[in-house]
Design a protein around this motif. Structure first.
Motif, PDB file in Angstrom:
ATOM      1  N   SER A  24       0.847  -1.197   0.000  1.00  0.00           N
ATOM      2  CA  SER A  24       0.000   0.000   0.000  1.00  0.00           C
ATOM      3  C   SER A  24       0.876   1.238   0.000  1.00  0.00           C
ATOM      4  CB  SER A  24      -0.924  -0.002   1.215  1.00  0.00           C
ATOM      5  OG  SER A  24      -0.148  -0.028   2.391  1.00  0.00           O
ATOM      6  N   PHE A  25       0.363   2.297  -0.588  1.00  0.00           N
ATOM      7  CA  PHE A  25       1.075   3.560  -0.638  1.00  0.00           C
ATOM      8  C   PHE A  25       0.358   4.554   0.245  1.00  0.00           C
ATOM      9  CE2 PHE A  25       2.773   1.507  -4.318  1.00  0.00           C
ATOM     10  CZ  PHE A  25       4.077   1.952  -4.366  1.00  0.00           C
ATOM     11  N   GLU A  39      -4.270   1.428  -9.379  1.00  0.00           N
ATOM     12  CA  GLU A  39      -3.254   0.393  -9.204  1.00  0.00           C
ATOM     13  C   GLU A  39      -3.309  -0.660 -10.317  1.00  0.00           C
ATOM     14  OE1 GLU A  39      -0.687  -0.063  -6.785  1.00  0.00           O
ATOM     15  OE2 GLU A  39      -1.162   2.045  -6.492  1.00  0.00           O
ATOM     16  N   ARG A  73       6.885   2.157  -9.623  1.00  0.00           N
ATOM     17  CA  ARG A  73       6.151   1.100  -8.929  1.00  0.00           C
ATOM     18  C   ARG A  73       6.810  -0.257  -9.147  1.00  0.00           C
ATOM     19  NH1 ARG A  73       0.900   2.796  -7.278  1.00  0.00           N
ATOM     20  NH2 ARG A  73       1.290   4.944  -6.637  1.00  0.00           N
TER      21      ARG A  73
END
Length: 124
Positions: A24-25, A39, A73
């Motif tokens: 998770s960000f 995402e 990412r």
């Protein structure tokens, strides 16, 4: 065609396995930065780049994410061990369905370090 390209590399079944494994960000404590992105779109762009050989800067805009975000990412996910865990999840799922044929297995011994073996071939 563009929308089709952006969905093809990641079918729903793969996304269902991958989504819970993604780190998770959190928002940056100092604020700022860019708005959160989709995402699945980023994951799809990364999978496309990895499977097609497309260079990061040349990712098609149809994925809805920038090449820089996709590469960033990819780096974070790699460092977090995502690809190893996803590989295991896919094998577990296929195994549960009885779709893995273990009668033919190839072991890559080159990925295992041979301790001290390199010195055995060196002439004094």
């Amino acid at each position: 065609m563009g929308a089709d390209l952006s969905k093809r590399p990641v079918p729903d079944e793969l996304w269902e396995l991958a989504a819970p494994l993604l780190p998770s960000f959190a928002a940056r404590p100092q604020g700022g930065g860019t708005a959160p992105c989709d995402e699945r779109a980023v994951f799809t762009a990364v999978v496309y780049a990895l499977t097609s050989g497309c260079a990061w800067p040349h990712l098609p805009p149809t994925f809805g994410t920038s090449p820089a975000t996709a590469h960033r990412r990819f780096t974070v996910w790699t460092e977090a061990g995502l690809w190893r865990r996803l590989h295991r999840a896919v094998l577990d799922e296929l195994g549960a369905r009885g779709e893995v044929d273990w009668t033919s297995v190839i072991v890559d011994a080159a990925s295992v370090r041979a301790k001290g073996a390199s010195m055995a071939f060196v002439k004094p």
